[in-house]
Design a protein around this motif. Structure first.
Motif, PDB file in Angstrom:
ATOM      1  N   ALA A  78      -0.173   2.770   3.634  1.00 20.94           N
ATOM      2  CA  ALA A  78      -1.638   2.893   3.681  1.00 20.94           C
ATOM      3  C   ALA A  78      -2.059   3.128   5.128  1.00 20.94           C
ATOM      4  O   ALA A  78      -1.313   2.843   6.066  1.00 20.94           O
ATOM      5  CB  ALA A  78      -2.289   1.631   3.132  1.00 20.94           C
ATOM      6  N   ASP A 134       1.408  -6.130   8.617  1.00 22.02           N
ATOM      7  CA  ASP A 134       1.208  -4.737   9.009  1.00 22.02           C
ATOM      8  C   ASP A 134       2.576  -4.083   9.185  1.00 22.02           C
ATOM      9  O   ASP A 134       3.536  -4.734   9.615  1.00 22.02           O
ATOM     10  CB  ASP A 134       0.405  -4.665  10.309  1.00 22.02           C
ATOM     11  N   GLU A 144      -6.228   1.038   0.809  1.00 30.67           N
ATOM     12  CA  GLU A 144      -6.642   0.186   1.923  1.00 30.67           C
ATOM     13  C   GLU A 144      -7.599  -0.907   1.451  1.00 30.67           C
ATOM     14  O   GLU A 144      -7.425  -2.081   1.764  1.00 30.67           O
ATOM     15  CB  GLU A 144      -7.307   1.035   3.023  1.00 30.67           C
ATOM     16  N   SER A 146      -6.953  -5.460   0.262  1.00 24.58           N
ATOM     17  CA  SER A 146      -7.819  -6.586   0.645  1.00 24.58           C
ATOM     18  C   SER A 146      -8.412  -7.265  -0.583  1.00 24.58           C
ATOM     19  O   SER A 146      -8.462  -8.501  -0.656  1.00 24.58           O
ATOM     20  CB  SER A 146      -8.946  -6.107   1.565  1.00 24.58           C
ATOM     21  N   GLY A 150       0.824  -1.205   0.000  1.00 25.67           N
ATOM     22  CA  GLY A 150       0.000   0.000   0.000  1.00 25.67           C
ATOM     23  C   GLY A 150       0.857   1.252   0.000  1.00 25.67           C
ATOM     24  O   GLY A 150       1.849   1.333   0.716  1.00 25.67           O
ATOM     25  N   ARG A 162       1.054  -3.515   4.480  1.00 25.90           N
ATOM     26  CA  ARG A 162       0.318  -2.249   4.552  1.00 25.90           C
ATOM     27  C   ARG A 162       1.099  -1.104   3.945  1.00 25.90           C
ATOM     28  O   ARG A 162       0.520  -0.198   3.343  1.00 25.90           O
ATOM     29  CB  ARG A 162      -0.036  -1.922   6.007  1.00 25.90           C
ATOM     30  N   ALA A 176      -6.931  -0.012   6.488  1.00 25.74           N
ATOM     31  CA  ALA A 176      -6.443  -1.268   5.921  1.00 25.74           C
ATOM     32  C   ALA A 176      -6.908  -2.465   6.736  1.00 25.74           C
ATOM     33  O   ALA A 176      -7.357  -3.478   6.185  1.00 25.74           O
ATOM     34  CB  ALA A 176      -4.919  -1.245   5.846  1.00 25.74           C
TER      35      ALA A 176
END
Length: 289
Positions: free
Chosen positions: A95, A255, A75, A79, A27, A92, A100
């Motif tokens: 983002a 993350d 975000e 997914s 992201g 992540r 997220a």
């Protein structure tokens, strides 16, 4: 720490990432040359095929050789890419955290997200840490779930977990403050329950400096203190954070903190975890047949 195999952990992660070379989405919000360079480095070192997910115009203004998926909502896009299997894993990156994780929970029907951070101390000692989300680990049930899920995932690396449970003071501090007393009682209870589950655990009270000598998985008293431990080590103490994988079986989402701008190791970790997932699925099919 050598007894728990942590000395070989980073080499194993790097090796698995290179074998797998997973397609990893990252992201992107507010791109900088440093951020894009760290992503490119992961691909150049053979850890993954990196896909940047963000505003293509902003990314192109800086310039990159990496694939870019244009979106104003990285975000949600992260997914969507995971669930549709268009990528093997995602991090992540930069983002937004709440967005997220919220999109991930909604897409996968998860009520709660449980993350396990992988950190390096200033002397290069790797260890796992939970909880790291400020709203995580606030109940006994949450803590035990984190220990159970975390231990299971650590074992996938071929390492036997040794949990160091922390609390807000020493046992001799009982009576000084009700909140401290509560954390000490919780620490004792959580440790006892973990041992009953067959997981090696010890209550080190507030003595994190002792816990790190005997444990490869540190359990903080709550998510706020866990987040502070993470930030102190990674951003003030000369250590490093590789990322915090969400503990789930079928997907890989790591993350990361937006601070620092280094994402090479998080991409490497995501690719390695994707390889572990593929191996587990192959083993499951062999058992069926």
């Amino acid at each position: 720490m050598e007894n728990n195999g942590m000395d070989a952990l980073l080499k194993a992660i790097e090796s698995r990432a290179r074998i797998n070379r997973a397609r990893v989405a990252m992201g992107i919000r507010e791109p900088t040359p440093k951020i894009l360079e760290s992503a490119w480095r992961a691909q150049e070192m053979g850890f993954a095929q990196v896909v940047l997910v963000g505003n293509k115009k902003e990314i192109d203004e800086i310039g990159t050789k990496l694939e870019v998926i244009d979106t104003e909502d990285p975000e949600k896009a992260l997914s969507d890419l995971l669930v549709s299997r268009q990528v093997d894993a995602a991090i992540r990156g930069t983002a937004k955290a709440s967005g997220a994780l919220s999109e991930l929970k909604q897409a996968l029907g998860m009520k709660k997200v449980c993350r396990l951070a992988l950190l390096l101390t200033v002397d290069g000692t790797p260890f796992f840490l939970a909880p790291v989300g400020i709203d995580e680990g606030n109940s006994i049930a949450d803590k035990l779930r984190m220990i159970s899920l975390g231990a299971e995932h650590i074992r996938r690396f071929g390492i036997e977990p040794a949990v160091g449970v922390l609390s807000g003071g020493r046992m001799g501090d009982i009576g000084r403050d009700r909140r401290v007393d509560r954390t000490l009682a919780d620490g004792e209870l959580v440790t006892r329950r973990a041992l009953e589950m067959g997981i090696n655990a010890k209550h080190h009270t507030i003595l994190i400096e002792d816990a790190i000598k005997e444990s490869n998985f540190i359990l903080a008293p709550d998510g706020i203190s866990g987040n502070l431990i993470f930030r102190t080590i990674a951003f003030l103490g000369g250590g490093d954070g590789l990322g915090a994988p969400v503990l789930m079986d079928d997907y890989v989402f790591v993350d990361t903190s937006r601070v620092g701008g280094h994402f090479t190791k998080a991409i490497m970790l995501a690719s390695a975890l994707s390889h572990l997932n593929k191996e587990r699925k192959k083993d499951s099919l062999k058992e069926i047949h």
